[in-house]
Design a protein around this motif. Structure first.
Motif, mmCIF file in Angstrom:
data_model
loop_
_atom_site.group_PDB
_atom_site.id
_atom_site.type_symbol
_atom_site.label_atom_id
_atom_site.label_comp_id
_atom_site.label_asym_id
_atom_site.label_seq_id
_atom_site.Cartn_x
_atom_site.Cartn_y
_atom_site.Cartn_z
ATOM 1 N N UNK A 169 -10.615 51.748 30.881
ATOM 2 C CA UNK A 169 -10.708 51.568 32.284
ATOM 3 C C UNK A 169 -9.721 51.678 33.193
ATOM 4 N N UNK A 170 -8.269 51.465 32.704
ATOM 5 C CA UNK A 170 -7.124 51.553 33.604
ATOM 6 C C UNK A 170 -6.961 52.737 34.027
ATOM 7 N N UNK A 171 -6.825 52.881 35.497
ATOM 8 C CA UNK A 171 -6.712 53.971 36.198
ATOM 9 C C UNK A 171 -5.221 54.489 36.753
ATOM 10 N N UNK A 172 -4.320 53.490 36.330
ATOM 11 C CA UNK A 172 -2.911 53.531 36.871
ATOM 12 C C UNK A 172 -1.863 53.207 35.738
ATOM 13 N N UNK A 173 -0.818 53.781 35.591
ATOM 14 C CA UNK A 173 0.009 53.416 34.496
ATOM 15 C C UNK A 173 0.424 51.798 34.785
ATOM 16 N N UNK A 174 0.495 51.492 35.982
ATOM 17 C CA UNK A 174 0.779 49.902 36.072
ATOM 18 C C UNK A 174 -0.157 49.027 35.742
ATOM 19 N N UNK A 175 -1.375 49.485 35.904
ATOM 20 C CA UNK A 175 -2.932 48.663 35.175
ATOM 21 C C UNK A 175 -2.445 48.719 33.835
ATOM 22 N N UNK A 176 -2.199 49.805 33.198
ATOM 23 C CA UNK A 176 -2.313 49.700 31.670
ATOM 24 C C UNK A 176 -1.155 48.978 31.131
ATOM 25 N N UNK A 177 0.036 49.203 31.632
ATOM 26 C CA UNK A 177 1.227 48.575 31.370
ATOM 27 C C UNK A 177 1.216 46.811 31.492
ATOM 28 N N UNK A 178 0.421 46.756 32.540
ATOM 29 C CA UNK A 178 0.444 45.185 32.853
ATOM 30 C C UNK A 178 -0.762 44.653 31.808
ATOM 31 N N UNK A 179 -1.805 45.235 31.443
ATOM 32 C CA UNK A 179 -2.719 44.747 30.549
ATOM 33 C C UNK A 179 -2.182 44.633 29.038
ATOM 34 N N UNK A 180 -1.250 45.671 28.663
ATOM 35 C CA UNK A 180 -0.654 45.563 27.297
ATOM 36 C C UNK A 180 0.299 44.662 27.428
ATOM 37 N N UNK A 181 1.152 44.231 28.305
ATOM 38 C CA UNK A 181 2.130 43.170 28.236
ATOM 39 C C UNK A 181 1.530 41.734 28.100
ATOM 40 N N UNK A 182 0.355 41.727 28.963
ATOM 41 C CA UNK A 182 -0.217 40.478 29.008
ATOM 42 C C UNK A 182 -0.828 40.098 27.464
#
Length: 332
Positions: A169-182
């Protein structure tokens, strides 16, 4: 005002009030009868017990002592907020607060979870324990008050399928990076917020974070997390040292609320039947790693917990995992 004058004032106020309600009563007779009753009691004016400035002063000392112990700013802010609410509700000098005052305060918190009430009581207990140890009060009014029984509920975590849905569902690189790091680090929200790009050792796929109690620990990144972090860094137009920044100028460090808002956007787009927060991602890390065979002590260290009991509260062993363990370790 001395005790005699206070008693006379109280007597006059009572009689006047009764006279207004019952105009036919014998004013002098009622006054004489009440005077005989009040003679057996020591009467003090309410202003003597009214909340005064000693509460804020004592809270400042308490917060200062906790700061020296290494507690985080978020924890200290929580203490300040809870003690301010308590002092406003009780409205007394600290030395005059009783066990009954505390019970009434907690009892008036209708609709609150037992866990919430328990946390409030823990803060109050810690405060009065400090005052007693520092000999600022003669007794601790919280000693006889027991912690409420909390509801035993399993920690909320995502399934593998729900985690994959969030990723897609992530639309931006920031969203995906944040989700993966968390997810891959199992870090607390404040720990992620305080991270800088320079903190990450790309070669070792790790970084060191400062957790509760000012304790430092090492956490690790997955290949997915580093891949999406690199993509995010390449797209960023700023030179800010923060690991995650705002999308608009002046590109400041992404705050705790900013991170939560980003996760809310992902959750809403995924339309899953669960509330997703950074803390839920931490639960998910604990649950999925334990279900995959990780040692409880290792997960405890990765999460920064002081005891394995805390880690177990975060994790839920699936039925499949329990069945597998039963078959593997049962002596036939």
């Amino acid at each position: 005002m001395d005790t005699l004058n206070i008693g006379e004032q109280l007597l006059s106020e009572i009689v006047v009030s009764l006279h207004e309600l019952l105009p036919g009563i014998d004013f002098n007779k009622v006054k004489n009868n009440l005077s005989g009753i009040l003679a057996h009691y020591k009467v003090e004016h309410q202003e003597d017990y009214k909340y005064e400035s000693d509460f804020p002063d004592k809270v400042k000392l308490f917060i200062a002592s906790k700061k020296i112990e290494g507690l985080s700013e978020n924890t200290l802010d929580g203490y300040k907020r809870e003690l301010r609410l308590f002092s406003n509700a009780v409205n007394k000098k600290v030395e005059h607060i009783t066990s009954g005052d505390i019970r009434v305060y907690l009892g008036n918190l209708e609709g609150r979870k037992m866990s919430t009430i328990g946390k409030k009581l823990t803060t109050i207990k810690s405060f009065f324990s400090f005052l007693l140890a520092e000999e600022m009060i003669q007794r601790d009014p919280t000693l006889k008050i027991k912690q409420p029984k909390e509801e035993k509920r399993l920690g909320k975590s995502l399934t593998i399928e729900e985690l994959e849905l969030l990723r897609e569902t992530c639309k931006t690189t920031r969203q995906r990076a944040l989700l993966e790091v968390l997810y891959c680090t199992g870090c607390r929200l404040s720990e992620i917020c305080n991270l800088n790009k320079s903190d990450i050792n790309m070669q070792n796929m790790s970084c060191r974070v400062i957790g509760k109690g000012n304790k430092e620990r090492e956490v690790y990144f997955s290949y997915k997390a580093l891949y999406h972090l690199r993509k995010y860094f390449l797209e960023r137009p700023d030179q800010n040292e923060a690991l995650f920044v705002s999308e608009r100028r002046p590109y400041g460090r992404l705050s705790n609320k900013g991170i939560q808002r980003e996760i809310d956007v992902i959750e809403k787009a995924a339309n899953i039947d669960k509330k997703v927060t950074p803390h839920v991602m931490r639960h998910t890390f604990a649950t999925l790693t334990l279900n995959n065979g990780a040692d409880i002590t290792a997960v405890q260290e990765l999460l920064g917990h002081s005891s394995p009991e805390t880690t177990l509260r975060y994790a839920r062993i699936t039925e499949e995992r329990k069945r597998e363990q039963h078959k593997k370790y049962l002596v036939q």
